[in-house]
Enzyme design. Sequence first.
Site, PDB file in Angstrom:
ATOM      1  CG  ASP A 181       0.007   3.793 -11.405  1.00 12.26           C
ATOM      2  OD1 ASP A 181      -0.958   3.456 -12.135  1.00 12.26           O
ATOM      3  OD2 ASP A 181      -0.129   4.294 -10.281  1.00 12.26           O
ATOM      4  CB  ILE A 182      -0.103   9.208 -12.235  1.00 11.44           C
ATOM      5  CG1 ILE A 182       0.338   9.431 -13.682  1.00 11.44           C
ATOM      6  CG2 ILE A 182      -0.159  10.519 -11.491  1.00 11.44           C
ATOM      7  CD1 ILE A 182      -0.603  10.312 -14.468  1.00 11.44           C
TER       8      ILE A 182
ATOM      9  CD  GLU B  28      -4.355   5.393 -12.230  1.00 12.60           C
ATOM     10  OE1 GLU B  28      -4.366   4.815 -11.156  1.00 12.60           O
ATOM     11  OE2 GLU B  28      -5.374   5.496 -12.956  1.00 12.60           O
TER      12      GLU B  28
END
Length: 653
Positions: free
Chosen positions: A525-526, A569
């Site tokens: 996950d960003i 994301e």
Amino acid sequence: MPPTFRNRFALTLAIAVLMGATTLLWVTPGMTALALWLLALAQLAFMRCIRALACLLAVVAFVILAPGMLSYLLPEAWLPTASWQRLAERFLPDATIETFRAPLLTTVALQLTALSLTLQLRARLGAPLLSASAALLLGLQSIEPALHPGFKPLLNYATTWPALTLHAALLTVQVTHALPYWRGKRRYLAVTLWSTLAVVGLSLLLWQQLHLQAERALYQRAETRVQTLATQLSREITAHLDAMRRFARTWELQATPPSYAQWVQQAEGYQQDFGYLINMAFITPDSGIRQVYPATPLNLSTLGLRLFDEQPAGRRALEPALRGEREGSTDIIELLQGERGMIHYLPVKNEQQRPIGAAAMVVSFPQLADTLFRQLTGDEGIIQWHNGEQVLAAYGDTRHPGPWIYHHQVMLGDKALTLSDRPQRDYLLGQLPRLPTLSLVLGLTFAYLVYLVIYSFKRLGDQHRAMLQSNTSLQQEIRTRSQLQREVEWLASHDELTGIPNRRNFLDHVSMHRSKRPLSLALFDIDHFKYVNDQLGHLVGDDYLARMALMGEALMELHGGIFARYGGEEFVALLPGLDMEAARKLADTLRLQVIDACLTHADGEPITLSAGVVSVTDPQPFDMTRLMQTADKALYRAKREGRNQVATGSIDD
């Protein structure tokens, strides 16, 4: 011209042609007028969409012209001209073969027009060529007399100007009515029509030369009859004049005038050789008739008569002969025997060369002509012997005279007479070769067949090209559809934004590698990605996602795994054959690559990545939902502990 005006013009002209043909049929009835009338009716029926009636009338017109066409074509040995003539006389006593047939070129042109209507003016069946050929034949008929100046042909090739005008108007109606249909076939007609019209033109030129040569040859051949007769007549005249001179010289061997017995003895042989010498008489110096032979009642009745008194017209020729000066001949006179003829007077001298009288040789023209004409065939024509306008003798059939008259001069003594011959038309037609007409019909037939072949090949060529074009379009459509199908299939298994596998594709790979051990899964996950979208915009956010996806896909595929976008994301990686430690290191490597990629927030801080890693080593089947929940818990723990790190979890916890 506008369609409405064109239709009205064609209809008006067709009605005018019908009225003209009706008038022509009433004034000068014949096959030409009848065929024009039928074709005008057929054209009107065709224009009013009564196709069956139009075809029937056109066929009837063609059929009534067919016997005449056969008479032009069939060899004389198959069906003689005399048979055609007898057939004509069976219907009308005074009819000729020309009464029941149209002129040759007119017959062909009318039959072509009838065929065009029978084919319903269809371009693919050759109607344009038939109409154009008929127009060429009309043009040839209009200039036919100018092609042989000074020579009158035996056959009647062209019709009258009224009939020509009506036929030309009928063709105008036909073409005007059919032009809209033919215009749609312009591609086919552009080459087909003009090339075959060239063949028609060559056929007409060939026919023109052949028929002129044939008729001129026949003209010269027919003249030989009168030439032969004139030669024989000249020889006969020369022979009997020489014989008469010998007869007159025989009396120079005695001193006294010939007695009756002597005269009969000498004259008998000459009269047997020349039966037209109806009297061989001895004339005394006072113009009295002393001896005659043969001793017919008419000849005997002339004994003692004085010719100066009884026949003054011959005095000019008799006096020099009685004086012993020269021989002479009378003009054509009425003889004492009641016939027309000529008298030759030859001086008769004794052994002292003193004139003792004259020998009169009386030539009967009817008997002389009968001697010559006896060898002729009467049905070939009529032979006449003229003295100026006066007919001295005639022989032969005066019915159906031909167009040719031959004149030859024949000298009878010092008198120029004319021998004329006019061959009978039926006899000449029987001698005329059929080859020119046959060449014309074969040429037109060949042109028509060439038209059909070229037109069909062009249509087949266009259809083949259209089929190839359709095939090409179809293949292109198939390729396009296949490409679309591949794109749809690709979109069904890949993320449209990043181009990497989507969740569905990822789950399919999980199903394929469920039995693989060890099996690791990493969830990424960003960090703070919402700030990127809010502060830098969604376009920058999308660019960061795409670059993140490329880096992850390249790294995971290098180690035999699959990298997919799980949503938003979040990304997920499936790593068959890697244990927990190897998977953690690989996830950490991706984290470091993201930092090194210089992807920054609005404040310049680098974009970071958090990951949760889970691994399965137990050979027993695992629960995918539980595996994802474990990885998600590890990811949550990595975020809670400060982000930008990799956390691990155990499916057994």
